[in-house]
Design an enzyme around this catalytic site. Structure first.
Site, short mmCIF file in Angstrom:
data_model
loop_
_atom_site.label_atom_id
_atom_site.label_comp_id
_atom_site.label_asym_id
_atom_site.label_seq_id
_atom_site.Cartn_x
_atom_site.Cartn_y
_atom_site.Cartn_z
N THR B 70 0.83 -1.20 0.00
CA THR B 70 0.00 0.00 0.00
C THR B 70 0.86 1.25 0.00
O THR B 70 0.64 2.19 -0.77
CB THR B 70 -0.93 -0.03 1.24
OG1 THR B 70 -1.86 -1.09 1.06
CG2 THR B 70 -1.66 1.28 1.42
N GLN B 177 -0.63 -9.04 -6.93
CA GLN B 177 -1.17 -10.39 -7.00
C GLN B 177 -0.38 -11.31 -7.92
O GLN B 177 -0.36 -12.52 -7.74
CB GLN B 177 -2.64 -10.33 -7.46
CG GLN B 177 -3.58 -9.77 -6.41
CD GLN B 177 -3.65 -10.63 -5.14
OE1 GLN B 177 -3.39 -11.83 -5.15
NE2 GLN B 177 -3.98 -9.99 -4.03
N SER B 194 3.93 -6.46 -2.86
CA SER B 194 3.68 -6.60 -1.42
C SER B 194 4.12 -7.99 -0.97
O SER B 194 3.60 -9.00 -1.44
CB SER B 194 2.18 -6.42 -1.17
OG SER B 194 1.87 -6.70 0.16
N ALA B 195 5.07 -8.03 -0.04
CA ALA B 195 5.71 -9.31 0.30
C ALA B 195 4.75 -10.33 0.91
O ALA B 195 4.88 -11.53 0.65
CB ALA B 195 6.88 -9.06 1.25
N HIS B 196 3.81 -9.87 1.73
CA HIS B 196 2.97 -10.87 2.42
C HIS B 196 2.00 -11.54 1.45
O HIS B 196 1.33 -12.50 1.83
CB HIS B 196 2.24 -10.25 3.62
CG HIS B 196 1.10 -9.37 3.27
ND1 HIS B 196 -0.20 -9.76 3.42
CD2 HIS B 196 1.07 -8.13 2.76
CE1 HIS B 196 -0.99 -8.78 3.02
NE2 HIS B 196 -0.25 -7.78 2.61
N CYS B 320 -22.57 -7.30 2.55
CA CYS B 320 -22.79 -7.51 3.97
C CYS B 320 -21.52 -7.99 4.68
O CYS B 320 -21.50 -8.12 5.89
CB CYS B 320 -23.93 -8.49 4.19
SG CYS B 320 -23.72 -9.97 3.21
#
Lengths: 461, 461
Positions: B70, B177, B194-196, B320
């Site tokens: 991010t 992704q 993003s590493a995780h 929801c």
């Protein structure tokens, strides 16, 4: 190896390591998800927040985790300034804040805001009265570190907080250096910290914002950390950070007393063992584990290198050890000698023997560096200009200008002057400091064709 | 437990864990320091950068590590937009970007910039021609993900990059992704990850900026990571991230083939096993491990809860299940059903047996949720207004409006209409989707006294 640079980064605390290991298995999932792995991660995050908030002295919902202390400071200044934009755009910082605060102030200036920099006393502390004078009706935010990262001096946070409260101005306290030792004195509105300074892992900072403080997060945000720190939470790091903070706090009373004895010892012995040394920073109101001194006629970079070869890792605010080739802004603001500057900051558990060995190694290391420097390079050209001696050290870097000054001072008649020509930024700080140490009169500086002429009058015989 | 939400966060790769352990001892010091511990940290950081750059397909000096994907996106958009401010302030994003990109776009709008959102086809992909049309003389930056995080659809990056290159506009590719599976097709100017998402630890992202791309970091900076990512480097995390990326790349060919078979199986079997299901996203041009489907007349939150009870952790874009109570912007942009939405994203090494068990559990879980919902709550009031039936579902949330519509449709004469009154945002997406699945005509929506009236004409008997 003796690692004496805890103020840069502390080695990982064993408790942090344990907590990290455990939470790698439990804390990798998204805490915003409702499935089992997400709920587990959320529990870990909540527990870490409670532990950290307790150590900071705030409510858990006042505290968010950031990705570093620097990020916490950047977010805090931007958020607090924006939150009070209607009041005005005036920011106050002390002259000796961490670079993250000063960089925030520069960004604020570039964005059209105004900044006052409160000077410090020779001890490195601000005077509460001087700080209070900087407060204005349009002041949006005031910043003051809890203790200085380079010289260890504690700031009068409570007194400054009183002045800020009276003026209705929020106070941001950068507590990066003091947080391992205890909570910050009451009165802060925003507080920041950095886990790797207290034995937590890198990659974790914290930002606390008291309820009621106007705060408007800047830049893109997301739903994480109450909208105050975007990006996926580093939960294993956060858990380890909170565990380490608890652990160091449990040791703080005993270790601070023990380390203070060791740093008191260094402060007392270094001037006895090494000639021409200035120990700087407040001798009493200071962090327990940190002290700083400067050695006349020593090249900081060479000194650090030689200490490293002798297995001591220390840091320095000398100009020649910085990428900008200017002395540390802290030493500059204090008006103290910067050449041959050494900061010693002892990690928790430092054995007394390592300090003894440091006191054994330091004198001969400094002597060797001095000897090498004294004989190195050609003498600078000396000329006579009217009643003045002129020493041309243009193009030569710290500590050469001061060394050359010392070489010629005996040739100056008492009452006569010598002008040192230098284009090294450090000379502006170090020549006056040398004069004070040597009992000579620093007359002042004058612009020269190239660089600056620093004028010294010989007083002492 | 079967964790099927790798697209949110992947469990830590064993190689990452090993690398993290090792570098906790070696990588905690400040890499900017010249003493032993600092030099060791610097070596680790440099090696990690080289490994990551090789996997990304760029030069090491083009890549910096950030504290999250991010943060990488926020920095990339701000830096690239500022770097080309003279050209203009127009930003292009696809409608299905990750929220970090859309949040950056919102911040840019709030700051006076302009933003074009390129719509997507029903598959979730942009059309390169539509993207190219959005390019303007004042376009400063174009953003396109490599593959969608919610439905797995791969974007035509190479074609869009061609159009951007022809227009002289830099292209930022959010590769969060797809990066585990391989480098992004050539043509990008900036790239984030993003590493995780690839089995590295949380707290590490990466940002690559090609040499020659105008880039001006925004906000306060410091000297770390080439001035592009302020704050003390999280070296153990970075080392683990780079090691994990290498490791998953080594497995990528084999695992992508194996996982693609498993996701193909789910894509094929779910519509056979569960009535009224819509599988969404491109069936071919997609990530190997990810698929998404929506189940008519199902409450996404309850479905996720029941799947969790059956030991399956999946994610959902149903309204929801979101804090905003609106359906995922991705499903909305695709114009597909959002109710009962389930995203399955298989971590590396997922055993085929877990997928078999999922296919066994899912049908009865959906059936149970449908049964509970069908009998739950009072029927909504039905009235007749002229030639129309009116079903008042005001105040009732997804999937009730669609369920109530389904209940009354048989009472509508063929050719007649029914108006569903709803104040639930999801109805706007799900009622048209229902019509398409059931072969009824969606006439359109009209403002009502409260909420909106969705008008449906009965075609099928």
């Amino acid at each position: 190896m003796s690692y004496f640079d805890a103020a840069s980064s502390a080695p990982l605390h064993p408790v942090a390591r344990q907590a990290l290991q455990a939470s790698l298995d439990e804390g990798w999932a998204d805490p915003a998800r409702l499935y089992r792995e997400g709920r587990r991660a959320r529990l870990l995050l909540d527990a870490a927040r409670e532990a950290a908030a307790e150590a900071v002295g705030c409510r858990p919902d006042e505290l968010v985790f950031t990705s570093s202390g620097t990020r916490a400071v950047h977010a805090a200044t931007a958020g607090a300034l924006a939150g009070r934009r209607r009041v005005g755009r005036h920011l106050i910082v002390s002259a000796v804040e961490h670079s993250s605060v000063l960089h925030s102030a520069q960004a604020h200036l570039a964005d059209g805001g105004t900044v006052s920099e409160v000077p410090v006393l020779r001890s490195g502390a601000v005077s509460p009265a001087a700080y209070a004078e900087a407060l204005r009706p349009d002041t949006a935010l005031a910043c003051l570190q809890s203790a200085n990262h380079e010289v260890g001096t504690e700031q009068p946070v409570a007194a400054v907080a009183d002045a800020c409260r009276a003026a209705g101005v929020p106070l941001l306290v950068d507590a990066a250096q003091s947080l391992p030792w205890g909570p910050v004195q009451a009165g802060w509105s925003l507080l920041t910290g950095s886990a790797h300074k207290w034995g937590g892992p890198a990659g974790v900072g914290l930002l606390a914002v008291r309820k009621g403080v106007r705060y408007a997060p800047q830049g893109p945000t997301d739903e994480r950390e109450s909208g105050r720190a975007p990006g996926f939470e580093n939960i294993p790091g956060i858990v380890a950070a909170a565990a380490a903070l608890r652990a160091v706090r449990a040791q703080a009373a005993a270790e601070s007393a023990r380390l203070r004895e060791l740093t008191d010892l260094i402060r007392a012995r270094v001037p006895e063992l090494v000639p021409d040394v200035q120990v700087v920073g407040d001798p009493v109101h200071r962090l327990p584990h940190l002290l700083t001194f400067s050695c006349l006629h020593v090249d900081g970079e060479t000194l650090l290198h030689e200490l490293d070869r002798a297995d001591f890792s220390v840091s320095s605010g000398s100009s020649c050890t910085s990428s900008t080739l200017t002395p540390s802004h802290v030493l500059k603001a204090m008006g103290v000698l910067s050449e041959g500057n050494v900061r010693v900051s002892l990690p928790l558990g430092t054995p007394a023997e390592e300090v003894d060995r440091f006191l054994e190694v330091l004198p001969r290391t400094v002597a060797a560096v001095r000897e090498k420097l004294g004989s190195a390079g050609p003498a600078s050209p000396v000329s006579v200009l009217g009643d003045d001696l002129v020493v041309d050290t243009l193009g030569r870097r710290c500590p050469i200008p001061v060394i050359e000054l010392a070489k010629v001072i005996d040739d100056v008649p008492v009452g006569g002057t010598v002008r040192v020509l230098s284009d090294d930024e450090a000379a502006r700080l170090d020549i006056p400091a040398w004069c004070e140490m040597r009992g000579q009169e620093y007359v002042g500086e004058e612009p020269a064709d190239r660089g600056t002429a620093y004028v010294v009058r010989r007083l002492a015989p």
